[in-house]
Write a protein that holds these residues in place. Sequence first.
Motif, PDB file in Angstrom:
ATOM      1  N   GLN A 627       0.843  -1.185   0.000  1.00  0.00           N
ATOM      2  CA  GLN A 627       0.000   0.000   0.000  1.00  0.00           C
ATOM      3  C   GLN A 627       0.882   1.240   0.000  1.00  0.00           C
ATOM      4  O   GLN A 627       1.799   1.341   0.823  1.00  0.00           O
ATOM      5  N   GLY A 628       0.631   2.172  -0.898  1.00  0.00           N
ATOM      6  CA  GLY A 628       1.326   3.453  -0.868  1.00  0.00           C
ATOM      7  C   GLY A 628       2.827   3.320  -0.897  1.00  0.00           C
ATOM      8  O   GLY A 628       3.403   2.654  -1.748  1.00  0.00           O
ATOM      9  N   GLN A 629       3.489   3.944   0.079  1.00  0.00           N
ATOM     10  CA  GLN A 629       4.939   3.903   0.166  1.00  0.00           C
ATOM     11  C   GLN A 629       5.399   2.598   0.812  1.00  0.00           C
ATOM     12  O   GLN A 629       4.838   2.164   1.814  1.00  0.00           O
ATOM     13  N   VAL A 630       6.408   1.974   0.221  1.00  0.00           N
ATOM     14  CA  VAL A 630       6.954   0.743   0.786  1.00  0.00           C
ATOM     15  C   VAL A 630       8.447   0.920   0.991  1.00  0.00           C
ATOM     16  O   VAL A 630       9.117   1.659   0.259  1.00  0.00           O
ATOM     17  N   ALA A 631       8.965   0.249   2.005  1.00  0.00           N
ATOM     18  CA  ALA A 631      10.393   0.258   2.285  1.00  0.00           C
ATOM     19  C   ALA A 631      10.987  -1.074   1.859  1.00  0.00           C
ATOM     20  O   ALA A 631      10.275  -2.089   1.765  1.00  0.00           O
ATOM     21  N   VAL A 632      12.270  -1.079   1.607  1.00  0.00           N
ATOM     22  CA  VAL A 632      12.944  -2.337   1.271  1.00  0.00           C
ATOM     23  C   VAL A 632      12.738  -3.334   2.396  1.00  0.00           C
ATOM     24  O   VAL A 632      12.907  -3.019   3.567  1.00  0.00           O
ATOM     25  N   GLY A 633      12.316  -4.530   2.035  1.00  0.00           N
ATOM     26  CA  GLY A 633      12.092  -5.568   3.038  1.00  0.00           C
ATOM     27  C   GLY A 633      10.664  -5.683   3.498  1.00  0.00           C
ATOM     28  O   GLY A 633      10.295  -6.674   4.136  1.00  0.00           O
ATOM     29  N   ASP A 634       9.826  -4.689   3.185  1.00  0.00           N
ATOM     30  CA  ASP A 634       8.408  -4.786   3.553  1.00  0.00           C
ATOM     31  C   ASP A 634       7.753  -5.915   2.765  1.00  0.00           C
ATOM     32  O   ASP A 634       8.019  -6.083   1.562  1.00  0.00           O
ATOM     33  N   PRO A 635       6.868  -6.707   3.397  1.00  0.00           N
ATOM     34  CA  PRO A 635       6.115  -7.717   2.639  1.00  0.00           C
ATOM     35  C   PRO A 635       5.218  -7.031   1.612  1.00  0.00           C
ATOM     36  O   PRO A 635       4.440  -6.137   1.968  1.00  0.00           O
ATOM     37  N   VAL A 636       5.313  -7.440   0.354  1.00  0.00           N
ATOM     38  CA  VAL A 636       4.493  -6.822  -0.689  1.00  0.00           C
ATOM     39  C   VAL A 636       3.633  -7.837  -1.432  1.00  0.00           C
ATOM     40  O   VAL A 636       2.654  -7.461  -2.090  1.00  0.00           O
ATOM     41  N   LEU A 637       3.990  -9.110  -1.345  1.00  0.00           N
ATOM     42  CA  LEU A 637       3.207 -10.171  -1.980  1.00  0.00           C
ATOM     43  C   LEU A 637       3.026 -11.305  -0.976  1.00  0.00           C
ATOM     44  O   LEU A 637       3.983 -11.724  -0.319  1.00  0.00           O
ATOM     45  N   ALA A 638       1.805 -11.781  -0.852  1.00  0.00           N
ATOM     46  CA  ALA A 638       1.513 -12.929   0.011  1.00  0.00           C
ATOM     47  C   ALA A 638       1.179 -14.114  -0.883  1.00  0.00           C
ATOM     48  O   ALA A 638       0.270 -14.034  -1.722  1.00  0.00           O
ATOM     49  N   LEU A 639       1.920 -15.208  -0.712  1.00  0.00           N
ATOM     50  CA  LEU A 639       1.733 -16.389  -1.551  1.00  0.00           C
ATOM     51  C   LEU A 639       1.179 -17.534  -0.730  1.00  0.00           C
ATOM     52  O   LEU A 639       1.547 -17.725   0.428  1.00  0.00           O
ATOM     53  N   GLU A 640       0.274 -18.282  -1.335  1.00  0.00           N
ATOM     54  CA  GLU A 640      -0.165 -19.549  -0.773  1.00  0.00           C
ATOM     55  C   GLU A 640       0.317 -20.646  -1.718  1.00  0.00           C
ATOM     56  O   GLU A 640       0.007 -20.636  -2.911  1.00  0.00           O
TER      57      GLU A 640
END
Length: 641
Positions: A627-640
């Motif tokens: 969402q919006g601004q992301v930092a390096v290392g932030d979770p951005v994709l959730a996989l099942e």
Amino acid sequence: MGSVNYQQLAADIVDKVGGEDNIATATHCATRLRLKLRDESKADKAAVEQLPGVIAVMPAGGQFQVVIGNDVPQVYQELGKITRFGGEADSDAGGEEGPKGNLLNQFIALISSIFLPVLWPLSGAGLFKAFLAMAAQFHWLAETSQTYIVLNAAADAVFYFLPMFLAVTAAKRFRTNQFTSMAIAGALVYPTIVALNTAGAPVHFFGIPVTMMSYTSSVIPIIIGVWLQGYLERFLNRTLPGAIRNFMTPLLAILIMVPLILMTVGPITTYAARGISSGVNALFAVAPWLAGAIMGGLWQVFVLFGLHWGFVPIMVNDLTTQGYTLLGGPLVSAVLAQAAAALAVFVRTRSAKRREIAGPGALSGFLAGVTEPVIYGVNLPLKLPFYFGIAGGAVGGAIAAAGGSANNAFVFPSLLGLSAYMAHGSFAMQLLGTAVAIAIGFTLTFLFGPREEPDSANAAGAAAIPDDGSLDTVPGPGGVAGGSGMATAVRTLDVSASVAGTFVPLEDVNDKVFATGVLGSGLGILPTDGTVRAPVSGTLMTATSTGHAFGVKTEEGVEVLVPVGVDTVQLEGRHFSTKVTQGEHVERGDVLAVVDLDAVRAAGYDTTTIMVITNTAALTSVTPIAQGQVAVGDPVLALEI
């Protein structure tokens, strides 16, 4: 794509774009075959899209882009077999410079790629030599017998004539005529040239003094020679008239390159080797432990550059005049430390292919002192095992030299050759140094060396738990994860942001191929910082020489592709500094590349960094959670999974 016939696909693509004559240039990026056509009206876009293995066709930026996915290198390689384009030697930038990054990484990647096709013959011959040495050591076979002579020739030929084998692979790497390269290599190991070196008499070429060296079993001279041959051949092909080009190009290449190598590479290597060997030999008189550390630590490096030949005359002279040579004392530690590091790789690695080289190679190193298979096929490509082997050799060599260990016969440093070290100095210190070298090489590699991924993830139907602990098991209907009531275990994996910046939905990125989702689900990030990091832990299946795209495959078989910018492959590596090489194991957060974003934007390119899961269809779900601004290392994709 596993069932696709790459050879047929390459041929069909060429046919349906109007034939080879209609292709001006051909390159590839991480997912696409990029063709620049002379007349786009001759290309049947719809027919190409219908070919098995083609995901989509996207004419853009003056290129006819055929989207193939992760298997595009295989198609490109087949393209090189039927046209003047492509091939295994080419990079996605179409150049010949090889992997970007620091000079050491470039050198290791280059040597590894050239040795790769020769590894199995080297490994088999090395094991052959080990068994033959054992037969001679235990007097099962007399070294003077004709049977031994025949068998030794069979086992040793690939090592003796190694320059000719490397000429073929280097020629493919540097895109030059491999048969001309073989002719050049053949001259270096020609019997009369070898005789000129062994005779020791002055050698002249048209009155110019030539310093001779032994080119048998050498590595660097022929690689440098073929690299220069490539430039020479391309110059000759551009300038010579067509009527004489076919025979004059190889004639001039052989005529120029053979004397050039003999008069440049030979003297440089010989004088450097003599200087180093004389210095080390003198050091034995004042600080034996330090001389032993240098010999034990750097011997395999000397061998790599052909500098070890400078030590051989001194060793032979010592054996002749005093009956022993102190220079040989530390070499057992040097060799066996590398063999021990390879043995640790054999135990630790999850790659069956690597294990097939490491096991026999370690055995040939221990028994016969033949380390070429493990150096070029295991330790050097993985880097850390090679460094740990150097460390073990240095410590073990220092111990052996401190005890005055020396060999009284010219033998290969190995377990079977230890008997030659019993007559001079402390044999106990030699054994102690050898044991310490083996322990250091094996232990450090086992504890800290790369574990590598299985060659085929999930081959047994179950995934291993990653080191970062990011994989969780979700209970099934039975209510207990892994319990008897679980119908299906749903495992989750988070993918981290590779760059810091602003989240961009995948459908909004300025690349129709990715935006349509044909290469998988994902997202984009408009970066505010040029440091690109690994989104997951795994093996780098893709690390383009241009630095614009990286593909990481996790232990669970998840494939994450990270193209840095849109169409930045066109920059051919400018403004990109790659920090890794293909095949490396990376941990989540490791730096993959550093990009000058301002320069890329100034060149007119969109810097949006895309992250897609290329095997989305094999997973249960892929959900963007940024969402919006992301930092390096932030979770951005959730996989099942």
